[in-house]
Write a protein that holds these residues in place. Structure first.
Motif, mmCIF file in Angstrom:
data_model
loop_
_atom_site.group_PDB
_atom_site.id
_atom_site.type_symbol
_atom_site.label_atom_id
_atom_site.label_comp_id
_atom_site.label_asym_id
_atom_site.label_seq_id
_atom_site.Cartn_x
_atom_site.Cartn_y
_atom_site.Cartn_z
ATOM 1 N N GLY A 25 0.821 -1.214 0.000
ATOM 2 C CA GLY A 25 0.000 0.000 0.000
ATOM 3 C C GLY A 25 0.856 1.266 0.000
ATOM 4 N N PHE A 26 0.156 2.383 0.159
ATOM 5 C CA PHE A 26 0.854 3.671 0.246
ATOM 6 C C PHE A 26 1.648 3.722 1.552
ATOM 7 C CE2 PHE A 26 -2.636 4.904 -2.609
ATOM 8 C CZ PHE A 26 -1.932 5.611 -3.576
ATOM 9 N N THR A 27 2.812 4.372 1.477
ATOM 10 C CA THR A 27 3.579 4.571 2.716
ATOM 11 C C THR A 27 2.991 5.768 3.436
ATOM 12 O OG1 THR A 27 5.110 6.041 1.599
ATOM 13 C CG2 THR A 27 5.683 3.684 1.618
ATOM 14 N N GLN A 28 3.361 5.893 4.715
ATOM 15 C CA GLN A 28 2.849 7.029 5.504
ATOM 16 C C GLN A 28 3.321 8.348 4.890
ATOM 17 O OE1 GLN A 28 3.982 6.461 9.583
ATOM 18 N NE2 GLN A 28 2.077 5.335 10.012
ATOM 19 N N ALA B 278 1.049 11.360 3.582
ATOM 20 C CA ALA B 278 1.277 12.710 4.130
ATOM 21 C C ALA B 278 1.530 13.706 3.004
ATOM 22 C CB ALA B 278 2.455 12.680 5.094
ATOM 23 N N SER B 279 2.240 13.245 1.953
ATOM 24 C CA SER B 279 2.536 14.162 0.843
ATOM 25 C C SER B 279 1.246 14.604 0.131
ATOM 26 C CB SER B 279 3.516 13.532 -0.143
ATOM 27 O OG SER B 279 2.897 12.444 -0.796
ATOM 28 N N VAL B 280 0.273 13.682 0.106
ATOM 29 C CA VAL B 280 -1.030 14.043 -0.477
ATOM 30 C C VAL B 280 -1.710 15.092 0.400
ATOM 31 C CG1 VAL B 280 -3.326 13.173 -1.095
ATOM 32 C CG2 VAL B 280 -1.309 11.794 -1.580
ATOM 33 N N GLU B 281 -1.678 14.829 1.694
ATOM 34 C CA GLU B 281 -2.339 15.746 2.636
ATOM 35 C C GLU B 281 -1.741 17.148 2.617
ATOM 36 O OE1 GLU B 281 -2.343 13.355 6.256
ATOM 37 O OE2 GLU B 281 -4.436 13.992 6.528
ATOM 38 N N ARG B 282 -0.428 17.169 2.304
ATOM 39 C CA ARG B 282 0.272 18.462 2.336
ATOM 40 C C ARG B 282 -0.079 19.383 1.157
ATOM 41 N NH1 ARG B 282 4.689 15.583 4.412
ATOM 42 N NH2 ARG B 282 5.604 15.323 2.359
ATOM 43 N N GLU C 253 -9.326 17.428 2.635
ATOM 44 C CA GLU C 253 -9.220 16.246 3.497
ATOM 45 C C GLU C 253 -9.049 15.002 2.638
ATOM 46 O OE1 GLU C 253 -13.823 16.102 4.686
ATOM 47 O OE2 GLU C 253 -12.804 14.169 5.028
ATOM 48 N N ILE C 254 -8.538 13.948 3.247
ATOM 49 C CA ILE C 254 -8.404 12.686 2.516
ATOM 50 C C ILE C 254 -9.121 11.579 3.283
ATOM 51 C CG2 ILE C 254 -6.186 13.324 1.453
ATOM 52 C CD1 ILE C 254 -4.894 11.288 3.436
ATOM 53 N N ARG C 255 -9.472 10.535 2.521
ATOM 54 C CA ARG C 255 -10.093 9.356 3.152
ATOM 55 C C ARG C 255 -9.356 8.142 2.602
ATOM 56 N NH1 ARG C 255 -16.216 8.192 1.720
ATOM 57 N NH2 ARG C 255 -15.224 7.704 -0.273
ATOM 58 N N ALA C 256 -8.656 7.480 3.509
ATOM 59 C CA ALA C 256 -7.879 6.321 3.085
ATOM 60 C C ALA C 256 -8.775 5.099 3.095
ATOM 61 C CB ALA C 256 -6.707 6.123 4.026
ATOM 62 N N GLU D 217 -5.943 2.935 -1.517
ATOM 63 C CA GLU D 217 -6.738 3.934 -2.229
ATOM 64 C C GLU D 217 -6.931 5.150 -1.334
ATOM 65 O OE1 GLU D 217 -9.806 2.445 -5.080
ATOM 66 O OE2 GLU D 217 -11.105 3.513 -3.653
ATOM 67 N N ILE D 218 -6.688 6.344 -1.910
ATOM 68 C CA ILE D 218 -6.903 7.572 -1.140
ATOM 69 C C ILE D 218 -7.905 8.443 -1.900
ATOM 70 C CG2 ILE D 218 -5.816 9.632 -0.166
ATOM 71 C CD1 ILE D 218 -3.139 8.080 -0.265
ATOM 72 N N ASP D 219 -9.042 8.701 -1.242
ATOM 73 C CA ASP D 219 -10.033 9.628 -1.819
ATOM 74 C C ASP D 219 -9.683 11.024 -1.321
ATOM 75 O OD1 ASP D 219 -11.500 7.611 -3.069
ATOM 76 O OD2 ASP D 219 -12.514 7.133 -1.185
ATOM 77 N N ILE D 220 -9.721 11.995 -2.250
ATOM 78 C CA ILE D 220 -9.274 13.353 -1.903
ATOM 79 C C ILE D 220 -10.412 14.348 -2.107
ATOM 80 C CG2 ILE D 220 -7.619 15.171 -2.503
ATOM 81 C CD1 ILE D 220 -5.921 12.727 -3.667
ATOM 82 N N ARG D 221 -10.713 15.097 -1.031
ATOM 83 C CA ARG D 221 -11.686 16.197 -1.184
ATOM 84 C C ARG D 221 -10.886 17.495 -1.285
ATOM 85 N NH1 ARG D 221 -16.198 16.604 3.208
ATOM 86 N NH2 ARG D 221 -17.137 14.937 2.000
#
Lengths: 222, 562
Positions: B357-360, B364-368, B374-377, B391-395
């Motif tokens: 899966g995605f690493t932390q 975090a890079s997505v969140e930044r 916001e994100i929903r993993a 999978e990361i859903d991004i708002r």
């Protein structure tokens, strides 16, 4: 008292830019209980005159009084009521409603007046005309003579002031035509006023009074 | 030659009647042609999508680099490997080998063997069958559309056949005269079948031009899809398919019309010449005539009992046509609404599960990213053995930023193992397409409405014309114009009420059933309610106007009918 009074009646038709005078300044009366024939050649204006008296066609000039009412100055609705209650029609082509039985065709004027059917009167008329065994038949199941008798029954059901018969024998063989003519004379003997349009001299001569129409002009021959 | 002479005279004598037939046939043919174009476009789009995806290669090895290509050299029957954008493509040298499932399986095993032996297990091979990549097998949707089209063609053939029967009835006295002059049935049928062939050729050509033109325009403006994540749709009109549709329509109609002519030919000559239609329809014993409170009501009861056949046949045309249209409108509105619904999360980035899966740090890079609210993993639930996020859903802070944010995510996750889905772009595309769908519906509606209106108009005008004898008789026995007109209009009002109510009720029931089957929540919008009211009103008018229009001249020119 006169049932019909015709005064200076004229009818002009426009035909392709030309004007044709079908009835030209005609005046005559028909007394109550009289039988009158109108004869003339084809195109002389016999049927137009009958239609004007019956309120089927509108006059260009003049007046027609039926029992004292000038039908040339009557509104369409009132005219329809007059046709229903005061005039009985008999046509050469019978003019029956193809989707109705004999009995229904006869009582149609009552239906249009929302009147109840007087069974005794209906039986009397159908017996008189010899239709008592044909009441449930459709017009397509009848002979020409029978159809004409249905048309006469329909004309009688509302006790009209006058019966207007337009060539009632025209579509019938000689025996049938004689029978229909006899019926009309019988009706007249019972007190009904009849105006008969015919081109057959034989039947015109059976009537005590005969009118002759030529190019829209009328003359009394007897 | 004699056929053409009669046709020339017939067309000149009654041009309106022939024009009516031409419009009916044209309108009847538009819907099957539109479905055929859509079907061809869908099949062509699907095929182009498959070709685009497979690039004509049987094996795709993803997550590769240029150096990995040498690993797959020298496989018997396969081309040299071609590297492009992180993917190695391997083609079969002959289509026969590709068609053979055994050969594909053997080569697949060989590729896997080489990957395992080299220890390069990060390579992700995918095999494409020849059927999928080249032949593009017609799917269920294609079969359903074909069956639907055949059904529509057969149904409309019967409706057109009924209209054609009314048309032929107008010429039954001509037929009677021709027969009395010694013409054989074969010759008379030849005249009317030639007439049918001429009208059919003209109307099918018109329908073809209209359908192709409108669909081409709609595809160019709204409906063409070549986007990832959608089934491709590219305008295509397959000549063979189109010719097949025309042929089926022609054959079915020809059969219906030939049967009608055959029946006419067996009628006694006197009947044909007399043309007394109403009494010929009175086959069974009539019900009792009842005298009601008003003459209009008495006559209405009479018409409903004795002469309602035409109205019933008009209802048989109007109710199914309008039900189908309203159902289509309601269902496609629901579907378009569903497709174009704005997503809760505008973007989604996913990672191939086989690679963990995605690493932390990646999360975090997505969140930044400054565009991200916001994100929903997600993903753990689907793969409980792994502790990774797949999978990361991004708002986003604003939906308009979706393209910008998608580009940044592409930079963050450039490898083939990552996939970025722009749901906002999809919804916007869906909205654009729904406009096209509404335009298409409008066109279909115009064709169907035209079809229905003209048939109903023609039949009801003929009905009043056939009632001329009855109207004449009624008039002479003292029925006023108002009573006669009122009784016929009331009869039309009864049919109009049914024609307005039944399609609405039927389509709502179908819509609820379809929504339930598709597990979608049925919703009612203002446009849907307006469409229902408009269609009901137009359908009702279709029953009232022809009667009002055609009875007026008969009553006004009473002299000429007596």
């Amino acid at each position: 008292m006169n049932t019909v009074e015709v005064r200076n009646l004229s009818k002009v038709f426009a035909q392709g830019g030309y004007k044709v005078k079908a009835v030209d300044n005609v005046t005559f009366d028909i007394a109550k209980g009289e039988i009158v024939s109108v004869t003339g050649q084809s195109g002389s204006g016999k049927t137009t005159l009958l239609n004007l008296i019956g309120g089927i066609e509108t006059a260009t000039e003049g007046s027609v009084y039926i029992d004292g009412t000038d039908i040339c100055r009557t509104a369409e609705k009132e005219l329809a009521r007059l046709r229903r209650q005061k005039i009985g029609y008999v046509f050469q082509d019978f003019n029956l409603i193809p989707i109705l039985t004999v009995e229904e065709n006869i009582i149609m004027p009552l239906l249009l007046d929302s009147k109840r059917v007087d069974r005794e009167e209906l039986d009397r008329i159908t017996r008189f005309l010899g239709l008592e065994n044909r009441l449930t038949h459709l017009p397509s199941q009848l002979s020409g003579g029978q159809k004409q008798r249905v048309a006469i029954a329909r004309a009688l059901i509302n006790h009209p002031s006058i019966i207007l018969a337009d060539e009632p024998t025209g579509n019938l063989d000689r025996a049938m035509a004689d029978e229909i003519m006899r019926l009309l004379l019988d009706l007249n003997r019972e007190g009904i006023t009849v105006l008969l349009v015919t081109h057959e001299e034989r039947y015109a001569d059976m009537c005590p009074r005969k009118l002759v129409i030529t190019d829209g002009h009328i003359s009394e021959s007897r | 030659m004699r056929y053409l002479l009669y046709l020339k005279r017939s067309f000149r004598r009654q041009p309106k009647r022939h024009l009516t037939l031409y419009i009916i046939l044209t309108c009847a043919f538009i819907l099957p042609l539109l479905i055929s174009v859509y079907r061809d476009s869908s099949a062509y789009g699907e095929r182009q999508q498959a070709l685009d995806m497979t690039k004509g290669a049987a094996f795709h090895i993803e997550n590769a680099s240029g150096e990995d290509a040498e690993l797959f050299e020298g496989i018997d029957g396969m081309s040299a490997p071609r590297y492009e954008d992180g993917v190695i493509y391997l083609r079969f040298l002959s289509d026969e080998d590709w068609r053979d499932a055994g050969t594909v399986e053997r080569c697949g095993e060989l590729i896997m063997e080489r990957i395992e032996q080299s220890g390069r297990t990060y390579l992700l091979p995918t095999a494409y069958s020849f059927d999928y990549a080249i032949e593009s097998d017609t799917g269920d949707e294609q079969t359903v559309l074909l069956l639907l089209n055949i059904f529509i063609i057969v149904l409309s053939s019967f409706v057109v056949g009924s209209a054609y029967k009314s048309h032929l009835r107008r010429f039954s006295s001509d037929m009677g005269v021709l027969r009395s002059c010694g013409a054989e049935n074969r010759q008379i049928n030849g005249i009317f079948l030639t007439e049918f062939a001429v009208v059919f050729a003209l109307s099918s050509a018109s329908a073809l031009i209209l359908s192709a033109g409108v669909m081409k325009l709609l595809f160019a403006s709204f409906l063409e899809v070549r986007d990832d994540g959608f089934a491709w749709l590219i305008f295509r009109m397959d000549p063979v398919n189109t010719a097949l549709h025309i042929a089926v329509f022609f054959v079915v109609l020809l059969a219906v019309i030939s049967f009608t002519l055959f029946k006419f030919g067996r009628e006694p000559m006197a009947n044909a010449a007399r043309n007394d239609l109403q009494s010929s329809e009175m086959t069974k014993k009539p019900g009792k005539l009842r005298i009601k409170a008003s003459p209009e009501r008495s006559l209405l009861a009479l018409w409903l009992r004795r002469t309602n056949k035409t109205h019933r046949s008009c209802l048989w045309v109007a109710v199914p046509v309008m039900t189908v249209f309203l159902f289509l409108f309601a269902y496609l509105s629901l579907d378009a609404g569903w497709v174009s619904r704005l997503p809760e999360y505008e973007l989604t980035v996913s990672k191939n599960g086989a690679l963990g899966g995605f690493t932390q740090e990646e999360t975090a890079s997505v969140e930044r990213l400054e565009q991200v609210r916001e994100i929903r993993a997600s993903g753990e639930a689907q793969n409980p053995q792994s502790d990774g996020i797949y999978e990361i859903d991004i708002r986003l802070t604003s939906p308009e930023l979706h393209e910008e944010a998608a580009a940044l995510l592409k930079q963050l996750f450039p490898g083939a193992e990552y996939e970025i889905v722009d749901s906002q772009a999809r919804a916007e595309r869906g909205r654009e397409m729904s406009t096209g769908i509404y335009f298409m519906l409008l066109f279909i509606f115009a064709a169907m409405l035209g079809f229905m209106l003209i048939i109903v108009y023609m039949k009801l005008c003929d009905y009043i014309e056939d009632s001329r004898k009855t109207i004449k008789a009624l008039s002479t026995v003292g029925a006023s114009n108002g009573v006669i007109r009122g009784s016929y209009i009331r009869q039309s009002l009864v049919s109009a009420g049914l024609a307005a109510a039944l399609p609405a009720a039927g389509s709502i029931a179908l819509f609820l059933l379809a929504a339930n089957t598709a597990a979608q929540k049925p919703s009612v919008s203002a446009s849907l309610i307006c469409a229902y009211f408009a269609v009901s009103a137009v359908t009702a008018c279709a029953f009232i106007l022809p009667v009002c229009r055609s009875i007026r001249p008969i009553l006004e020119r009473k002299e000429s009918i007596l």
